[in-house]
Design a protein around this motif. Structure first.
Motif, PDB file in Angstrom:
ATOM      1  N   LEU A   1       0.829  -1.211   0.000  1.00 55.38           N
ATOM      2  CA  LEU A   1       0.000   0.000   0.000  1.00 55.38           C
ATOM      3  C   LEU A   1       0.860   1.255   0.000  1.00 55.38           C
ATOM      4  O   LEU A   1       0.553   2.237  -0.697  1.00 55.38           O
ATOM      5  N   LEU A   2       1.939   1.258   0.767  1.00 44.48           N
ATOM      6  CA  LEU A   2       2.827   2.430   0.805  1.00 44.48           C
ATOM      7  C   LEU A   2       3.507   2.664  -0.538  1.00 44.48           C
ATOM      8  O   LEU A   2       3.660   3.804  -0.977  1.00 44.48           O
ATOM      9  N   VAL A   3       3.926   1.584  -1.194  1.00 43.80           N
ATOM     10  CA  VAL A   3       4.555   1.735  -2.512  1.00 43.80           C
ATOM     11  C   VAL A   3       3.535   2.274  -3.514  1.00 43.80           C
ATOM     12  O   VAL A   3       3.851   3.122  -4.353  1.00 43.80           O
ATOM     13  N   THR A   4       2.308   1.798  -3.409  1.00 46.51           N
ATOM     14  CA  THR A   4       1.242   2.319  -4.279  1.00 46.51           C
ATOM     15  C   THR A   4       1.043   3.810  -4.041  1.00 46.51           C
ATOM     16  O   THR A   4       0.905   4.598  -5.000  1.00 46.51           O
ATOM     17  N   GLU A   5       1.028   4.218  -2.785  1.00 39.64           N
ATOM     18  CA  GLU A   5       0.920   5.642  -2.460  1.00 39.64           C
ATOM     19  C   GLU A   5       2.087   6.425  -3.060  1.00 39.64           C
ATOM     20  O   GLU A   5       1.902   7.505  -3.640  1.00 39.64           O
ATOM     21  N   MET A   6       3.299   5.885  -2.923  1.00 45.72           N
ATOM     22  CA  MET A   6       4.492   6.570  -3.414  1.00 45.72           C
ATOM     23  C   MET A   6       4.425   6.782  -4.931  1.00 45.72           C
ATOM     24  O   MET A   6       4.749   7.870  -5.433  1.00 45.72           O
ATOM     25  N   VAL A   7       3.990   5.767  -5.658  1.00 43.42           N
ATOM     26  CA  VAL A   7       3.856   5.892  -7.113  1.00 43.42           C
ATOM     27  C   VAL A   7       2.772   6.912  -7.458  1.00 43.42           C
ATOM     28  O   VAL A   7       2.941   7.739  -8.361  1.00 43.42           O
ATOM     29  N   ALA A   8       1.666   6.889  -6.710  1.00 41.26           N
ATOM     30  CA  ALA A   8       0.556   7.810  -6.977  1.00 41.26           C
ATOM     31  C   ALA A   8       0.948   9.259  -6.708  1.00 41.26           C
ATOM     32  O   ALA A   8       0.667  10.154  -7.516  1.00 41.26           O
ATOM     33  N   VAL A   9       1.601   9.502  -5.588  1.00 36.82           N
ATOM     34  CA  VAL A   9       1.942  10.867  -5.183  1.00 36.82           C
ATOM     35  C   VAL A   9       3.055  11.443  -6.049  1.00 36.82           C
ATOM     36  O   VAL A   9       2.979  12.604  -6.489  1.00 36.82           O
ATOM     37  N   ARG A  10       4.077  10.646  -6.312  1.00 39.41           N
ATOM     38  CA  ARG A  10       5.202  11.154  -7.111  1.00 39.41           C
ATOM     39  C   ARG A  10       4.893  11.174  -8.597  1.00 39.41           C
ATOM     40  O   ARG A  10       5.555  11.898  -9.359  1.00 39.41           O
ATOM     41  N   GLY A  11       3.934  10.378  -9.033  1.00 32.26           N
ATOM     42  CA  GLY A  11       3.558  10.366 -10.437  1.00 32.26           C
ATOM     43  C   GLY A  11       4.658   9.863 -11.346  1.00 32.26           C
ATOM     44  O   GLY A  11       4.717  10.225 -12.530  1.00 32.26           O
ATOM     45  N   LYS A  12       5.521   9.020 -10.808  1.00 32.99           N
ATOM     46  CA  LYS A  12       6.651   8.477 -11.579  1.00 32.99           C
ATOM     47  C   LYS A  12       6.739   6.977 -11.352  1.00 32.99           C
ATOM     48  O   LYS A  12       6.392   6.481 -10.274  1.00 32.99           O
ATOM     49  N   SER A  13       7.228   6.269 -12.365  1.00 36.41           N
ATOM     50  CA  SER A  13       7.422   4.830 -12.214  1.00 36.41           C
ATOM     51  C   SER A  13       8.506   4.573 -11.163  1.00 36.41           C
ATOM     52  O   SER A  13       9.327   5.448 -10.850  1.00 36.41           O
ATOM     53  N   LEU A  14       8.534   3.370 -10.634  1.00 38.76           N
ATOM     54  CA  LEU A  14       9.554   3.023  -9.642  1.00 38.76           C
ATOM     55  C   LEU A  14      10.948   3.034 -10.256  1.00 38.76           C
ATOM     56  O   LEU A  14      11.918   3.428  -9.609  1.00 38.76           O
ATOM     57  N   GLY A  15      11.039   2.615 -11.522  1.00 38.01           N
ATOM     58  CA  GLY A  15      12.335   2.644 -12.200  1.00 38.01           C
ATOM     59  C   GLY A  15      12.883   4.053 -12.300  1.00 38.01           C
ATOM     60  O   GLY A  15      14.076   4.289 -12.058  1.00 38.01           O
ATOM     61  N   THR A  16      12.021   5.005 -12.645  1.00 36.49           N
ATOM     62  CA  THR A  16      12.430   6.410 -12.725  1.00 36.49           C
ATOM     63  C   THR A  16      12.865   6.915 -11.349  1.00 36.49           C
ATOM     64  O   THR A  16      13.893   7.594 -11.216  1.00 36.49           O
ATOM     65  N   GLN A  17      12.097   6.594 -10.323  1.00 32.41           N
ATOM     66  CA  GLN A  17      12.433   7.031  -8.962  1.00 32.41           C
ATOM     67  C   GLN A  17      13.777   6.457  -8.506  1.00 32.41           C
ATOM     68  O   GLN A  17      14.567   7.138  -7.850  1.00 32.41           O
ATOM     69  N   LEU A  18      14.032   5.196  -8.873  1.00 30.15           N
ATOM     70  CA  LEU A  18      15.293   4.569  -8.467  1.00 30.15           C
ATOM     71  C   LEU A  18      16.480   5.221  -9.171  1.00 30.15           C
ATOM     72  O   LEU A  18      17.521   5.471  -8.550  1.00 30.15           O
ATOM     73  N   ARG A  19      16.325   5.523 -10.444  1.00 25.84           N
ATOM     74  CA  ARG A  19      17.412   6.203 -11.177  1.00 25.84           C
ATOM     75  C   ARG A  19      17.697   7.574 -10.558  1.00 25.84           C
ATOM     76  O   ARG A  19      18.863   7.995 -10.451  1.00 25.84           O
ATOM     77  N   GLU A  20      16.656   8.276 -10.139  1.00 29.16           N
ATOM     78  CA  GLU A  20      16.846   9.580  -9.495  1.00 29.16           C
ATOM     79  C   GLU A  20      17.559   9.425  -8.148  1.00 29.16           C
ATOM     80  O   GLU A  20      18.381  10.266  -7.769  1.00 29.16           O
ATOM     81  N   LEU A  21      17.263   8.346  -7.450  1.00 30.98           N
ATOM     82  CA  LEU A  21      17.924   8.078  -6.177  1.00 30.98           C
ATOM     83  C   LEU A  21      19.409   7.802  -6.399  1.00 30.98           C
ATOM     84  O   LEU A  21      20.274   8.308  -5.662  1.00 30.98           O
ATOM     85  N   PHE A  22      19.717   7.002  -7.420  1.00 29.35           N
ATOM     86  CA  PHE A  22      21.118   6.715  -7.753  1.00 29.35           C
ATOM     87  C   PHE A  22      21.858   8.006  -8.113  1.00 29.35           C
ATOM     88  O   PHE A  22      23.031   8.179  -7.767  1.00 29.35           O
ATOM     89  N   ALA A  23      21.182   8.895  -8.805  1.00 23.54           N
ATOM     90  CA  ALA A  23      21.810  10.156  -9.204  1.00 23.54           C
ATOM     91  C   ALA A  23      22.165  11.007  -7.980  1.00 23.54           C
ATOM     92  O   ALA A  23      23.139  11.767  -7.998  1.00 23.54           O
ATOM     93  N   LYS A  24      21.387  10.852  -6.906  1.00 26.79           N
ATOM     94  CA  LYS A  24      21.628  11.636  -5.687  1.00 26.79           C
ATOM     95  C   LYS A  24      22.729  11.064  -4.814  1.00 26.79           C
ATOM     96  O   LYS A  24      23.552  11.802  -4.269  1.00 26.79           O
TER      97      LYS A  24
END
Length: 467
Positions: free
Chosen positions: A352-375
């Motif tokens: 449920l939390l991952v679903t919320e995270m995808v909904a709120v950020r409006g980005k796929s998990l792959g995109t979010q992970l790449r952004e995390l790696f960039a940071k």
């Protein structure tokens, strides 16, 4: 009968081999002996997952508790382990006995004992239970099963648990986003939980494997990549943005991204840690097992959050939740919980939390992970199991006692012995070795800092085991 041992998550064995009615009586008698040392009233919840003979085992355990002077409270339907843990805390019972073998194959069953705080029993408690079992074996008759007139007390743990999840997850944000979700309970105890709460909130949810099958489709009810094919197919069919899955007792999770990519639990834990800091402002701490990705370490440093690295076994993370020292705690084996919730793995909450995270950020998990790696840099974890002969296992056990200075020519800069042997290498990559407590298996965890080094590091780890 002498082989009843409570490991990192209870006692598990093959049904009709070691998991027999006689041994169940012994195990429950040992738990009853421990419960009688706790403050009165002595009341214990008794639940199960949907495995073969579960209903009969619950009734047998309830009878043994009753005969031992402990009041059993039976949960009639299969229930997630975290729902049972939450009920322990809400009802203030002396704990819970849960018949489940979690993600083990269908021929297994097991007993998890949760203590009055809803957490998995710590070693000091399980040692007391095992000592009591030894006492019953040595010179005491096992208490005779008894049933009160009118039957045992019962409790429905589902409504209160779902109510609590609705307080922890932003269901309105999920509904507002309009995303579609596919849920796979793997024929397990999570049936009717994740899908129910999302549908009640107005979210479109499709399910697969949403019926009882005590054989779990003929394989282990483990929400891992190679078993999520039906989930991926349904996602593609309905255009779902995310697929969420839970294991046999719904304490572990599996997550599929919108393009059908399985996102390993290591990454989910890190992503949710980052998201909770961002959306809840929780900075009281983060916990991970020694075998879990150092991406969490890097994020803890970036967010200036206290990091706790524990031995493998969620009970250690549970202690930190109880003490409110952490916002989130997780293990690479797909266990996770958050602040203000149960000190136990919760696969329902994780999905449920991952679903919320995808909904709120409006980005796929792959995109979010790449952004995390960039940071904070990239991390590529892998786990492998090596089954050894008893002789090879004995030799490797001796080998683990030394502190290596190199691994296949790579310099070891530090050695960590929180659990097993963890070697930190000079480029920030690492290898961790742990011995299974129940079979002749060595677990080797590796984490490379770039993708092309993954295979080389895994080969180096394997060479250390087999050389």
């Amino acid at each position: 009968m002498s082989k009843i041992r409570f490991g990192t998550s209870g006692w598990r064995a093959i049904v009709a081999d070691e998991f027999t009615v006689a041994n169940i009586r012994l195990a429950v008698s040992g738990i009853a002996s421990h419960v009688k040392t706790l403050p009165a009233p002595h009341r214990v919840l008794v639940g199960r997952d949907p495995r073969f003979l579960g209903e009969g085992f619950v009734n047998e355990a309830a009878g043994v508790l009753q005969g031992a002077g402990v009041t059993p409270i039976v949960i009639p339907d299969a229930a997630p382990t975290p729902a049972i843990a939450y009920a322990v805390r809400q009802m203030k019972t002396s704990g819970a006995i849960n018949f489940t073998a979690s993600h083990n194959p269908p021929e297994y069953n097991g007993i998890k004992y949760s203590t009055p705080d809803g957490a998995p029993a710590l070693p000091e408690v399980t040692k007391q239970i095992e000592a009591a079992i030894a006492g019953w074996l040595a010179d005491k008759p096992v208490p005779k099963a008894a049933a009160p007139e009118g039957g045992f007390q019962s409790a429905d743990v589902k409504p209160d648990f779902l109510k609590r999840l609705a307080e922890l997850v932003d269901l309105k944000a999920i509904a507002k986003s309009g995303i579609k979700v596919v849920y796979d309970p793997f024929w397990g105890a999570g049936r009717g939980y994740s899908c129910h709460i999302l549908r009640e909130a107005g979210v479109t949810v499709e399910t697969v494997h949403d019926y009882r099958d005590v054989l779990f489709g003929g394989h282990a009810p483990e929400p891992d990549d190679h078993l999520l094919g039906d989930t991926k197919a349904k996602m593609k069919q309905v255009g779902a943005k995310i697929g969420i899955a839970t294991d046999g007792d719904a304490d572990r999770f599996g997550i599929v991204d919108e393009d059908g990519t399985f996102i390993q639990p290591n990454y989910i834990i890190a992503l949710l840690f980052d998201y909770l800091v961002e959306t809840r402002g929780w900075k009281n701490g983060v916990a991970k097992s020694v075998a879990t990705t150092n991406l969490v370490n890097a994020l803890a440093e970036q967010h200036k959050v206290q990091l706790y690295e524990t031995p493998v076994g969620f009970k250690y993370i549970g202690e930190l939740i109880i003490e409110d020292k952490i916002a989130i705690g997780g293990e690479e084996s797909a266990g996770l919980t958050i602040r203000g919730h149960v000190p136990e793995k919760d696969g329902v909450l994780a999905g449920l939390l991952v679903t919320e995270m995808v909904a709120v950020r409006g980005k796929s998990l792959g995109t979010q992970l790449r952004e995390l790696f960039a940071k904070v840099g990239s991390f590529y974890p892998v786990r492998e199991n090596f089954r050894l002969t008893p002789e090879r296992m004995a030799a490797f056990t001796e080998k683990l006692k030394a502190d290596p200075t190199e691994l296949s020519g790579r310099k070891v800069v530090s050695v960590v012995r929180t659990d097993g042997l963890k070697l930190i290498l000079n480029d920030g990559s690492w290898v961790c070795y742990r011995l299974s407590g129940t079979e002749p298996v060595v677990r080797a965890y590796t984490e490379a800092r770039n993708e092309h080094d993954m295979e080389a590091l895994s080969a180096a780890a394997k060479n250390f085991v087999l050389a």
